[in-house]
Write an enzyme that holds these catalytic residues in place. Sequence first.
Site, PDB file in Angstrom:
ATOM      1  N   ASN A   1      -8.237   6.338   3.983  1.00 57.11           N
ATOM      2  CA  ASN A   1      -9.614   5.845   3.831  1.00 57.11           C
ATOM      3  C   ASN A   1      -9.990   5.339   5.213  1.00 57.11           C
ATOM      4  O   ASN A   1      -9.504   4.277   5.624  1.00 57.11           O
ATOM      5  CB  ASN A   1      -9.683   4.654   2.876  1.00 57.11           C
ATOM      6  CG  ASN A   1      -9.484   5.021   1.421  1.00 57.11           C
ATOM      7  OD1 ASN A   1     -10.436   5.164   0.673  1.00 57.11           O
ATOM      8  ND2 ASN A   1      -8.230   5.159   1.013  1.00 57.11           N
TER       9      ASN A   1
ATOM     10  N   ASN B   1       0.887  -1.166   0.000  1.00 58.00           N
ATOM     11  CA  ASN B   1       0.000   0.000   0.000  1.00 58.00           C
ATOM     12  C   ASN B   1       0.926   1.218   0.000  1.00 58.00           C
ATOM     13  O   ASN B   1       1.547   1.529   1.016  1.00 58.00           O
ATOM     14  CB  ASN B   1      -0.891  -0.049   1.254  1.00 58.00           C
ATOM     15  CG  ASN B   1      -1.937   1.037   1.259  1.00 58.00           C
ATOM     16  OD1 ASN B   1      -1.818   2.036   0.551  1.00 58.00           O
ATOM     17  ND2 ASN B   1      -2.971   0.852   2.074  1.00 58.00           N
TER      18      ASN B   1
END
Lengths: 361, 361
Positions: free
Chosen positions: A236, A124
């Site tokens: 997020n 990520n």
Amino acid sequence: MSTTEAPSPRPVVVAACQLGPVHLADSRQDVLNRMCKLLDQAARENVKLAVFPELAFTTFFPRYLIEGEDLDQYFDIEDPSKGGIEQSPNIKPLFDHAYSLGIDVYVGYAERSIQEDGSHIDYNSSAYYSAHANKIVGKYRKVHLPGSVEPKTEPGAFQQLEKRYFHPGNLGFPAFRAPGLVPGAVKKSDASASPAENNGKGDPIIGMLICNDRRWAEAWRVYGLQGIEIMCCGYNTTAFQTTASGHMVDMSPDAAEDLVLLHHKLSCQGNSYMNACFSINVAKTGAEDGNPLVGGTIIVHPLGHIIKEAKTKEDELVVASIDLSDCYRLKNTVFAFEKHRRTEHYHPIVEQTGAIEPELL
Amino acid sequence: MSTTEAPSPRPVVVAACQLGPVHLADSRQDVLNRMCKLLDQAARENVKLAVFPELAFTTFFPRYLIEGEDLDQYFDIEDPSKGGIEQSPNIKPLFDHAYSLGIDVYVGYAERSIQEDGSHIDYNSSAYYSAHANKIVGKYRKVHLPGSVEPKTEPGAFQQLEKRYFHPGNLGFPAFRAPGLVPGAVKKSDASASPAENNGKGDPIIGMLICNDRRWAEAWRVYGLQGIEIMCCGYNTTAFQTTASGHMVDMSPDAAEDLVLLHHKLSCQGNSYMNACFSINVAKTGAEDGNPLVGGTIIVHPLGHIIKEAKTKEDELVVASIDLSDCYRLKNTVFAFEKHRRTEHYHPIVEQTGAIEPELL
């Protein structure tokens, strides 16, 4: 800087490019168009650095159990034999547009890193694209992955499968300088021979974090120990809390969201203050296919207060004129690290991972 | 605790015993009387732990340049050959009173520690007195001393001479258990053989900080890595900020105080959240001989919100009923350290004291 009190102003206009929801059915091209539109607006407001969210180009897919080839579409490939992530057809148009506008970009994406033997490792990740250098000058792979490898098995459990889809970042917390982001920076060739005299005069020192990383003071401190002036962090973040088994904590949706936002702000404001740096913290927000994400996009001052905050849960440009010399009020006083830190007492931070409680009585 | 989600309630009533100003001319006896009066009030409200400020028994003397024997009156002597600080005639009456009321006490004092060779080393210290054990069960010496060794020389400079009067603490950040503070604690003799099963069931795990320490995430984390449930922290915090040369930062008194309180709250709330512990943060406040100290005494929940806050800048008891099992909502999820911490990337925290910036470009 350590001997003077009034560093020269180093003003720059920065922006958080908040994104509203990206649904499963939204195309990459749609999202790219939305991002480029935010860059156009940023250019009109004289922005020189635009920060986008974590995993900006797609929905937050770790909330789903996805297997096999269906997963591939979420990843961009970094293959050293073919050039870096900036060559990805999914990402290149964003950097090309930023180049044409003279705007630096931080953006988060799912990275498929091709290894020498042809296998791959997924991270990520975020990249910092410098318009001045027309290349990526900083790279980060998320260290603090939340969630689990295996799906939660209880009926109705919410999934957070980042630990399944990604490896923990292997780059540490590498600060870097953004060339040309402020005019008149002192360069190596004309710098004073005494390194301390150059502090606060060079090209801006940037750090990057991703989402959950912002809750970990260790991450901020390792950047703080590199003198960072601007932290970029996309996220997020689910608008409710779950228990260890993946169930929603029992509270009203409004109270739950307020609590999540409190934690977000305490993390970003507290750690910006404790490291005397600006931070640009950017949400992907709104309900992605019914899954609520918090907003709370904020630009934070090194004195800890919020300079500017998003008003919506949609695509929104949050702009602030900042002056990097403001970092030095605390860097030279309360948080003059070399004067006050006592490393001889910090060893447990690197010597153990979990908590070791005092013996029972 | 690591495998269950609903730890048994462990309720306890705690209090922050905020003190108003202590002037140079105030006698030790006057201050002791004020402290005992707060304990009496605490007893009526069923309080079992009372937290007093830093250097509680005197004015905040490091704001003055004091030399020679005039300095002695501010210190209490710890001479191992004659018993510990609890034998000091200046302090013993407080602990005796706490014993009679069954209340544990955290209190800050200036410690003169007599060495084997008869010399002494001075510390800014705190002690945790257990009424159940009728002795001191925890000791702390302030690690992060602010200020300077030499007085600031510019006319009108404010002095902060803690680095002159005290040595940095040499005990690290030692968490400990408070015997009997909550009823029904699991004891070593009847504990499960699996240590993790005992987490959240034993006598409460306490940590101590003093004033400026609360701004240093390293200090909180070292305690967090010992599973602390309650952080106690007393402070004397000037209600304005100074520059590196000791001058007041140019802003209105109200704005300056608001900023100092913001930093205080970000530090206490942010670090309580990031370590999933309660914290009891207690001011000596008001104007000591004209020198303004902030208030802002707060009791903070492990979820980061303020449970209770002082309303005055005078002697004031701030009481909260807390449940230590609330720590485990985050200790078992977001901050399950053993699952999420990545110590391989934290090494700069112990390997360097000051910031080392990236090279100039």
